[in-house]
Design a protein around this motif. Structure first.
Motif, PDB file in Angstrom:
ATOM      1  N   THR A  36      -6.740   1.140   1.876  1.00 41.11           N
ATOM      2  CA  THR A  36      -7.158   1.894   3.059  1.00 41.11           C
ATOM      3  C   THR A  36      -6.040   2.011   4.096  1.00 41.11           C
ATOM      4  N   ARG A  37      -5.016   1.185   3.992  1.00 42.02           N
ATOM      5  CA  ARG A  37      -3.896   1.252   4.941  1.00 42.02           C
ATOM      6  C   ARG A  37      -2.906   2.367   4.585  1.00 42.02           C
ATOM      7  N   TYR A  38      -3.069   2.996   3.419  1.00 45.26           N
ATOM      8  CA  TYR A  38      -2.208   4.112   3.040  1.00 45.26           C
ATOM      9  C   TYR A  38      -2.690   5.336   3.813  1.00 45.26           C
ATOM     10  N   GLY A  39      -2.135   5.518   4.993  1.00 48.34           N
ATOM     11  CA  GLY A  39      -2.632   6.520   5.933  1.00 48.34           C
ATOM     12  C   GLY A  39      -2.064   7.915   5.739  1.00 48.34           C
ATOM     13  N   GLU A  95      -4.089  -3.355   0.168  1.00 49.32           N
ATOM     14  CA  GLU A  95      -5.149  -2.786   0.992  1.00 49.32           C
ATOM     15  C   GLU A  95      -4.963  -1.273   0.969  1.00 49.32           C
ATOM     16  N   HIS A 125       0.836  -1.212   0.000  1.00 48.89           N
ATOM     17  CA  HIS A 125       0.000   0.000   0.000  1.00 48.89           C
ATOM     18  C   HIS A 125       0.868   1.257   0.000  1.00 48.89           C
ATOM     19  N   SER A 126       2.010   1.206   0.664  1.00 47.97           N
ATOM     20  CA  SER A 126       2.910   2.350   0.680  1.00 47.97           C
ATOM     21  C   SER A 126       3.571   2.539  -0.687  1.00 47.97           C
TER      22      SER A 126
END
Length: 183
Positions: free
Chosen positions: A92-95, A90, A48-49
């Protein structure tokens, strides 16, 4: 009586705040990473990053803006996953913290200082413009010109793509000036 000039309706404003829609050749061009970004991508571990970084670089190259993960386009996400072999991501995990760190790195690599570094110079010029020009619209336009000349990043003021080959006519220390003109 005050008049209001509505340039965009609600639908157009929503479209303006979304990432650009690419066709396949454009997607291939804008999500191709420069050397510095490829080296940075190699240091990132989480899918995700890695995917968020590639999307932010591509969107920034195109619009000069960053977007939150909920605005990433599904076609762009799928393309980045396939091109950079990310597997299942995922998104959504890229915060926010990761996004902020990526933004700072991208701005630094593109040579754009954060607003905090040029704030004193901009504040001085805006004060000068306010004394000289008077009307708030003229002051705002000259302040934007100053920010563009200093290549500073201010998210609220740089929503419009800027042609990097053109420079505003205003220069520090220059007196007067009417509008926002390009050389």
């Amino acid at each position: 009586m005050a008049r209001y000039l509505f340039l965009l309706d609600a639908t157009q404003r929503r479209a303006f705040d979304q990432p650009p829609v690419f066709n396949p050749p454009q997607r291939q061009l804008f999500f191709a990473l420069p050397d510095w970004a490829t080296r940075s991508l190699a240091t990132l571990l989480a899918p995700h990053s890695r995917g968020g970084f590639v999307l932010q670089v591509g969107y920034f190259k195109t619009t000069g803006c960053f977007f939150p993960v909920d605005r990433f386009l599904a076609t762009d996400q799928a393309y980045v996953q396939q091109r950079y072999h990310l597997g299942a991501v995922e998104w959504t995990r890229y915060g926010k913290v990761t996004r902020f760190n990526h933004q700072q790195q991208i701005l630094q690599q593109f040579g754009i200082p954060p607003f905090e570094q040029v704030e004193a110079a901009v504040r001085q010029q805006v004060t000068h413009f306010a004394r000289l020009l008077g009307p708030p619209f003229s002051v705002s336009i000259q302040a934007l010109s100053c920010l563009l000349w200093l290549k500073s990043f201010s998210p609220m003021l740089t929503r419009r793509p800027v042609d990097p080959l053109k420079r505003p006519s205003w220069r520090p220390g220059q007196r007067g000036g009417g509008g926002f003109r390009y050389l």
